[in-house]
Design a protein around this motif. Structure first.
Motif, short mmCIF file in Angstrom:
data_model
loop_
_atom_site.label_atom_id
_atom_site.label_comp_id
_atom_site.label_asym_id
_atom_site.label_seq_id
_atom_site.Cartn_x
_atom_site.Cartn_y
_atom_site.Cartn_z
N GLU A 287 0.83 -1.20 0.00
CA GLU A 287 0.00 0.00 0.00
C GLU A 287 0.88 1.26 0.00
N ARG A 288 1.98 1.19 0.73
CA ARG A 288 2.88 2.35 0.81
C ARG A 288 3.55 2.60 -0.54
N LEU A 289 3.94 1.53 -1.21
CA LEU A 289 4.53 1.69 -2.55
C LEU A 289 3.50 2.31 -3.49
N ARG A 290 2.26 1.81 -3.40
CA ARG A 290 1.18 2.30 -4.29
C ARG A 290 0.92 3.78 -4.06
N VAL A 291 0.84 4.18 -2.80
CA VAL A 291 0.54 5.58 -2.49
C VAL A 291 1.73 6.47 -2.84
N ASN A 292 2.93 6.08 -2.38
CA ASN A 292 4.13 6.89 -2.68
C ASN A 292 4.35 7.03 -4.18
N GLY A 293 4.09 5.95 -4.91
CA GLY A 293 4.39 5.94 -6.35
C GLY A 293 3.21 6.39 -7.20
N GLY A 294 2.08 6.71 -6.59
CA GLY A 294 0.89 7.09 -7.37
C GLY A 294 0.55 5.97 -8.35
N PHE A 296 -1.56 4.05 -9.96
CA PHE A 296 -2.91 3.81 -10.50
C PHE A 296 -2.80 3.90 -12.01
N GLY A 297 -3.41 2.94 -12.73
CA GLY A 297 -3.22 2.82 -14.17
C GLY A 297 -3.48 4.11 -14.94
N SER A 298 -2.60 4.42 -15.92
CA SER A 298 -2.77 5.61 -16.75
C SER A 298 -3.89 5.43 -17.78
N THR A 300 -6.59 2.79 -17.36
CA THR A 300 -7.86 2.34 -16.78
C THR A 300 -8.11 2.90 -15.39
N GLY A 301 -7.10 3.50 -14.79
CA GLY A 301 -7.24 4.05 -13.43
C GLY A 301 -7.22 2.99 -12.34
N ARG A 302 -7.04 1.70 -12.74
CA ARG A 302 -7.04 0.62 -11.75
C ARG A 302 -5.81 0.73 -10.83
N PRO A 303 -5.96 0.38 -9.54
CA PRO A 303 -4.76 0.38 -8.67
C PRO A 303 -3.78 -0.66 -9.19
N ARG A 304 -2.50 -0.29 -9.25
CA ARG A 304 -1.49 -1.26 -9.69
C ARG A 304 -1.05 -2.10 -8.49
N ARG A 305 -0.80 -3.36 -8.73
CA ARG A 305 -0.23 -4.23 -7.69
C ARG A 305 1.25 -3.86 -7.57
N CYS A 306 1.76 -3.79 -6.34
CA CYS A 306 3.15 -3.33 -6.15
C CYS A 306 3.97 -4.36 -5.40
N GLY A 307 5.26 -4.40 -5.69
CA GLY A 307 6.13 -5.34 -4.97
C GLY A 307 7.60 -4.99 -5.14
N TRP A 308 8.44 -5.91 -4.73
CA TRP A 308 9.88 -5.65 -4.65
C TRP A 308 10.62 -5.99 -5.93
N PHE A 309 11.77 -5.37 -6.09
CA PHE A 309 12.60 -5.57 -7.27
C PHE A 309 12.95 -7.06 -7.43
N ASP A 310 12.94 -7.51 -8.68
CA ASP A 310 13.10 -8.92 -8.98
C ASP A 310 14.28 -9.08 -9.93
N ILE A 311 15.40 -9.55 -9.41
CA ILE A 311 16.62 -9.67 -10.22
C ILE A 311 16.47 -10.68 -11.38
N PRO A 312 15.94 -11.91 -11.12
CA PRO A 312 15.81 -12.87 -12.23
C PRO A 312 14.91 -12.34 -13.36
N LEU A 313 13.86 -11.59 -13.00
CA LEU A 313 12.99 -11.00 -14.02
C LEU A 313 13.80 -10.06 -14.92
N LEU A 314 14.61 -9.23 -14.28
CA LEU A 314 15.41 -8.26 -15.04
C LEU A 314 16.48 -8.95 -15.88
N ARG A 315 17.06 -10.01 -15.31
CA ARG A 315 18.10 -10.73 -16.07
C ARG A 315 17.51 -11.35 -17.32
N GLN A 316 16.30 -11.90 -17.16
CA GLN A 316 15.64 -12.52 -18.32
C GLN A 316 15.28 -11.44 -19.35
N ALA A 317 14.80 -10.29 -18.88
CA ALA A 317 14.47 -9.19 -19.79
C ALA A 317 15.72 -8.77 -20.55
N SER A 318 16.84 -8.80 -19.88
CA SER A 318 18.10 -8.42 -20.52
C SER A 318 18.50 -9.43 -21.58
#
Ligand code: GDP
Ligand code: IMO
Ligand code: MG
Length: 422
Positions: A287-294, A296-298, A300-318
């Motif tokens: 909730e704190r990430l959502r509020v601090n980061g604003g 909400f979808g650009s 649809t306006g839906r609240p975005r789900r928020c979480g912590w940085f994910d190294i394997p996700l980024l490595r795969q994207a790379s």
């Protein structure tokens, strides 16, 4: 030669538009290559906020050319409204926007079918209901309507009549929804021809000619790596390829034309809609990430789900995109967290893995490392040295574990809140 690609490295909304706006200064042509108005791309200039769904985010730079590539699915009514509102604001878009004659169009029946499919599914994807899936499906079925089709109205009318027979049958019989008349759809297409006809060209040819003439090209991805229909968390994905392959297919450029691929990543992770998200922070932290980061979808306006940085996700994207550097956004949102978690790998069925298992993410339990946070507001920082020590450590930690250089850091939504990582 200069051709840069800007790609979302997570589940979309990474701040791509802000980076596109930043890189546009040193580019001549900005090109959208996939997706459609499911995208919501925000650029903030001196407190004024612009959200683009179809027109490339470089459009606010008045001397730059914008292109909607062949891989984009274009909603004519939405494009016209975006175009008209920019013209009202004093941007001469008509003179510098080109639309690919091979781009497929999104018509009202696509949106109705998108909505109907969502209602029909036992497990909803949570699409943006912008008609994206149905339009790309029609492209594959070879019954899609392309922008260039408006130049032969007689043939187009026959095509619409045929397609509507099929669509109306489906809408009426299966989904019990309203149907569409030929005239209704033809009126949309006639208006599209009137307003946008002069902008429709063979963009593949135009882009190759531009490269030959030494113009600098910037390709703007929509969505992100983990929403890619091939490489993402299927079926909780979009219906196109936001990754590097999509950039080539959606413009007609070839691999040898590309010399930089910039992955945009938030300093944490968000996702809109359903689907696996192992590092999702539920409860107070999320909730704190959502509020601090604003967050909400650009679109649809839906609240975005928020979480912590994910190294394997980024490595795969790379790996998938061949990222040459990263742009790290929204670092300011982490200010005030005593501890910041980073997923280093996962535990799947008791086994430890350090890669991104797109198809078994529901069973993946993140293995976290906790880093010390910082309290200071960092929005006014103009260089890395201005940042608190723990923020600098965080940047270095991500860079070394993802294995890709972080070239740009963003500490606020405005154009001015951006600096190079030197
Ligand atoms: P895109 O779809 O990747 O272009 O991203 P969106 O525009 O959907 O969402 C990113 C949101 O974060 C927008 O509201 C931006 O104005 C905002 N934003 C971008 N960079 C930063 C940043 O560094 N700090 C903060 N606080 N907001 C940012
Ligand atoms: P930008 O370009 C975040 C998500 C939807 C849904 C899934 C499929 O702003 O980063 P679709 O309407 O594409 O069939 O929906 O994809 N989605 C996005 N999430 N940012 C986006 O675009 C998105 N575009 C689609 O929420 O989960
Ligand atoms: Mg967005």
């Amino acid at each position: 030669m200069s051709c840069k690609v800007v790609i979302g490295a997570q589940w979309g909304d990474e701040g791509k538009a802000k980076m596109i706006d930043y890189f546009t200064r040193n580019s001549d042509i900005v090109v959208r290559y996939q997706g459609g108005a499911n995208a919501g791309h925000t650029v903030v200039v001196k407190n004024k906020k612009y959200i683009f769904h179809l027109i490339p985010s470089g459009v606010l730079h008045k001397d730059k050319i914008c292109v909607i590539g062949n891989g984009v699915v274009v909603d004519p009514a939405l494009l016209i409204s975006e175009f008209v509102s920019l013209e009202k604001d004093g941007y001469d878009v008509g003179k510098r926007l080109y639309i690919s004659d091979a781009a497929h169009l999104i018509l009202p029946y696509h949106k109705a079918l998108d909505e109907s499919m969502e209602e029909f599914r036992a497990k909803k994807i949570g699409t943006t209901v912008r008609g994206i899936g149905p339009s790309y499906s029609d492209k594959c079925l070879r019954i899609g309507i392309r922008a260039g089709d408006i130049f032969d109205m007689k043939r187009l009318k026959e095509q619409i009549s045929l397609v509507l027979r099929l669509k109306n049958l489906k809408l009426e019989r299966i989904y019990k929804k309203d149907t569409y008349s030929d005239d209704e759809i033809m009126n949309i297409l006639k208006r599209f021809k009137k307003v946008c006809g002069g902008m429709i060209i063979n963009t593949q040819h135009f882009l190759h000619e531009s490269i030959r003439a030494g113009r600098r090209i910037l390709l703007e991805g929509a969505q992100g790596f983990a929403l890619d229909i091939d490489h993402g968390t299927y079926p909780y994905v979009t219906s196109s390829n936001p990754t590097i392959g999509g950039a080539l297919l959606g413009t007609g450029l070839n691999a040898f034309n590309i010399d930089e691929v910039i992955g945009v990543t938030k300093a944490y992770v968000t996702r809109v809609g359903a689907g696996p998200f192992p590092t999702e922070a539920k409860g107070e932290e999320g909730e704190r990430l959502r509020v601090n980061g604003g967050e909400f979808g650009s679109t649809t306006g839906r609240p975005r789900r928020c979480g912590w940085f994910d190294i394997p996700l980024l490595r795969q994207a790379s790996l998938i995109n061949g990222l040459t550097s990263l742009a790290l956004t929204k670092l300011d949102v982490l200010s005030g967290f005593k501890k910041i978690k980073v997923a280093m790998g996962y535990r799947v069925n008791g086994k430890k893995i350090d890669y991104f298992p797109a198809s078994s993410l529901y069973d993946a339990d993140p293995v976290y490392k906790e880093l010390s946070g910082w309290d200071e507001d960092i929005a006014r920082c103009k260089k890395k040295a201005d940042l608190p020590k723990n923020a600098r450590n965080y940047i270095d930690f991500i860079e070394s574990h993802v294995g890709v250089k972080i070239s740009i850091i963003s500490v606020g939504p405005d154009r001015s809140h951006t600096f190079k990582n030197k």
